[in-house]
Structure formats: structure tokens, C-alpha cells
Design a protein around this motif. Sequence first.
Motif, PDB file in Angstrom:
ATOM      1  N   VAL A 169       3.660  -0.383 -10.722  1.00  0.00           N
ATOM      2  CA  VAL A 169       3.691   1.075 -10.851  1.00  0.00           C
ATOM      3  C   VAL A 169       4.500   1.642  -9.688  1.00  0.00           C
ATOM      4  CG1 VAL A 169       2.326   3.185 -10.992  1.00  0.00           C
ATOM      5  CG2 VAL A 169       1.459   1.052 -11.986  1.00  0.00           C
ATOM      6  N   THR A 170       5.466   2.509 -10.019  1.00  0.00           N
ATOM      7  CA  THR A 170       6.267   3.196  -9.001  1.00  0.00           C
ATOM      8  C   THR A 170       5.743   4.616  -8.871  1.00  0.00           C
ATOM      9  OG1 THR A 170       8.192   1.867  -9.579  1.00  0.00           O
ATOM     10  CG2 THR A 170       8.579   3.861  -8.313  1.00  0.00           C
ATOM     11  N   MET A 171       5.158   4.899  -7.724  1.00  0.00           N
ATOM     12  CA  MET A 171       4.518   6.205  -7.530  1.00  0.00           C
ATOM     13  C   MET A 171       5.161   6.909  -6.339  1.00  0.00           C
ATOM     14  SD  MET A 171       0.552   7.120  -6.808  1.00  0.00           S
ATOM     15  CE  MET A 171       0.668   6.343  -5.202  1.00  0.00           C
ATOM     16  N   TYR A 187      -7.508   4.502 -10.437  1.00  0.00           N
ATOM     17  CA  TYR A 187      -6.886   3.799  -9.306  1.00  0.00           C
ATOM     18  C   TYR A 187      -5.513   4.375  -8.968  1.00  0.00           C
ATOM     19  CZ  TYR A 187      -4.443   1.189 -13.011  1.00  0.00           C
ATOM     20  OH  TYR A 187      -3.693   0.825 -14.100  1.00  0.00           O
ATOM     21  N   VAL A 188      -4.788   4.938  -9.930  1.00  0.00           N
ATOM     22  CA  VAL A 188      -3.484   5.531  -9.631  1.00  0.00           C
ATOM     23  C   VAL A 188      -3.649   6.751  -8.726  1.00  0.00           C
ATOM     24  CG1 VAL A 188      -1.436   6.590 -10.620  1.00  0.00           C
ATOM     25  CG2 VAL A 188      -2.527   4.675 -11.791  1.00  0.00           C
ATOM     26  N   PHE A 189      -4.574   7.615  -9.035  1.00  0.00           N
ATOM     27  CA  PHE A 189      -4.821   8.787  -8.205  1.00  0.00           C
ATOM     28  C   PHE A 189      -5.338   8.383  -6.827  1.00  0.00           C
ATOM     29  CE2 PHE A 189      -7.720  12.135  -6.698  1.00  0.00           C
ATOM     30  CZ  PHE A 189      -6.827  13.195  -6.623  1.00  0.00           C
ATOM     31  N   ALA A 190      -6.191   7.373  -6.806  1.00  0.00           N
ATOM     32  CA  ALA A 190      -6.743   6.919  -5.528  1.00  0.00           C
ATOM     33  C   ALA A 190      -5.650   6.350  -4.615  1.00  0.00           C
ATOM     34  CB  ALA A 190      -7.830   5.882  -5.774  1.00  0.00           C
ATOM     35  N   VAL A 191      -4.758   5.550  -5.187  1.00  0.00           N
ATOM     36  CA  VAL A 191      -3.671   5.000  -4.381  1.00  0.00           C
ATOM     37  C   VAL A 191      -2.754   6.114  -3.882  1.00  0.00           C
ATOM     38  CG1 VAL A 191      -1.619   3.534  -4.460  1.00  0.00           C
ATOM     39  CG2 VAL A 191      -3.752   2.747  -5.473  1.00  0.00           C
ATOM     40  N   GLY A 192      -2.521   7.139  -4.679  1.00  0.00           N
ATOM     41  CA  GLY A 192      -1.683   8.256  -4.247  1.00  0.00           C
ATOM     42  C   GLY A 192      -2.271   9.004  -3.067  1.00  0.00           C
ATOM     43  N   GLN A 193      -3.577   9.228  -3.110  1.00  0.00           N
ATOM     44  CA  GLN A 193      -4.212   9.940  -1.994  1.00  0.00           C
ATOM     45  C   GLN A 193      -4.204   9.101  -0.707  1.00  0.00           C
ATOM     46  OE1 GLN A 193      -5.222  13.163  -2.132  1.00  0.00           O
ATOM     47  NE2 GLN A 193      -4.262  13.099  -4.163  1.00  0.00           N
TER      48      GLN A 193
END
Length: 331
Positions: free
Chosen positions: A67-69, A107-113
Motif C-alpha cells: 500500500v502506498t500511502m 490498519y490503513v488509518f492507524a498506519v497513517g496516524q
Amino acid sequence: MDGTVVAVVLVAVLALLVLRSGMRVVNQVERGVVFRWGKALPHHRQPGITFLIPFADRMRKVNVQIVTMPVPTQEGITKDNVSVKVDAVVYFRVTDPLRAAIEVQDYVFAVGQVAQSSLRSIIGKSDLDDLLSDRERLHEGLALMIDSPAAGWGIHIDRVEIKDVQLPESLKRSMSRQAEAERERRARVITADGEFQAAQQLANASRIMSDTPEAMQLRLLQTVVEVAAEKNSTLVMPFPVELLRYFDRAARQFGSEGGSTGGTKETVDAQPATGGQPALDVPPAGDGLLTGDGQSAGHGHSAGSKSPQPVDPRLSTAVPAPTNETHGTGA
């Protein structure tokens, strides 16, 4: 009989419907986490066709692709009190689908924060020069800060990169002036070094040419050839240096020879006469004739001056001194 056939057909249709409702397809880029009566099974389902128990199993698919965030721009103050704006990008993927589905809600939102808070922290711990030049070390530190909590969620951080660092306009002008001054300093140092090396080479060349004068003449001819290549220029040939040196050596040699001959007294040593007579000593050239009493009678001489002159006793008259000038009349 007919009723039995109908019943069998109905049971078969119901069984097919049940099997159809329990059949799932898992794609290659996904893994299936099955919850039976709300409890997760210890093993996830692999890609392909899988069957679930109707009304008992529920499956959640988890994507295992990278995933590229992008991390939103974060504003902070560096360690040397410079206000900057930094944005980054995070590359991560799910390594344990079961933990990613259970341990964290999104997990995507958590990794972003976590990425945003870690980026702010790394800005406060670094200098401006590190943000601009030593980014590889900051990338490693930022990836380690994000990977620490994400590892417990079954997520692996592949790479974190800082995309852009935005500086204030006043700071940009100051940095540009500093860079210009540094470049000018290096240019002057390089120019001075080149002049020093050129001077050394010219000194070596001059020593070689002084030992071999022909080298100077060859260098002159080479310069003439280079200048003559330009057809729109006028070529003035200088006087050969070697010819001047030849004249100088000739003049010095002639002067040394003239000084050695002109400074000596001309004397005539006559052969001694027979009978034990002394040799005749002829004085230098004079202006008049010598008389018997040693007086000089001629124009331009004092009549009362007396100078002893040798007289040949064998002659009744005085021997005149050899001269090339016209003698005066005797008084």
C-alpha cells in the motif's frame, strides 16, 4: 412414486443452494480470515475456491499488496529553530492477515496516524542540514519509528521517504547567498591554485630554455606559426634574441682585446751594436724633433722644458722619435 422423485429433486436443489451460498472465491492478492460463530479460525484461507458453513461462517478478505500511502504535510520546528513543512510517503503491506483483521480496526488509518506523528517527531530531532542532505538516515529512523507499533498489527513497513521540505522565503534567500559566496570562494581558490601551478611550470620551462638557448628560438617560431594561422592579423617579427646575444659576446671580446693592447707601453728593443754599445731605446711618438741637448723644438711645446732623451753617440744629430704627425719648424 412421483412424489418420491419430486422430493429427491427438491433436496438436491436445496443442497446445491446451500453449497452455493457457502462457496467463496479468494483472489490472488487477498487472504481470507474466517469467523465461525464470531470466533476467528487460527488459519486464514489461501487464494482459490473455499467453502464456508452457511449461517455459521463469515469471511473477511484482507489485501496483502503493498500500500502506498501519502503522509499529509506536517509543519514543525527543527532542532536549530527553523520552521519547515515536510511531507512524506509510506510503503507498507500486510504480513499477518489474521492479526491485521483482529488487532486493529482500520490498519490503513492507524498506519497513517502513526506516520504523521513520527514525521513530526523526526522533524523536531533533526537539523535543517540533515533534512536537506542526510535524508537516508532520516528515512531509516522514520521507518523504524513507524514499524514499532505496526509490527504488532501484522503490518511491515517497507520504506518511508520524505518527498519535499518547504522552507520560508527569507531562509531561501539567505541560503542562496551563502551558496553563492561558497561557490565564489571555491572559484578563487581554484584560480589561485591554477596560477601557482602555471608559475611553477613556467619557472621550470625558463630554466630549461636558459640552459638551451635554441629552445627559445624554437618557441618563438612556434608562436609565429600560431599567430600566422589568423589571416586577419598583422604579424610583426621581433629582432632575434640570439643575434643580440652574438653581438654582445662579440663586443665583450673586442673590448677585452683592445684594453690589453692599448694599455701597454710600446718599446723598441734594438739589437746591441758592435763594440759593446748599449741598445737603442726609442721613446713613444712625439710632436717635434729631438736636438742634441734634449730640447724639443716645435710648435705646441714649451721651450724651457727639458726632458732627458737618449742620444745615439754614433750620430752627430739626435734620433727623431717615430711619429705619424707633421713636425714643426725648429726655433
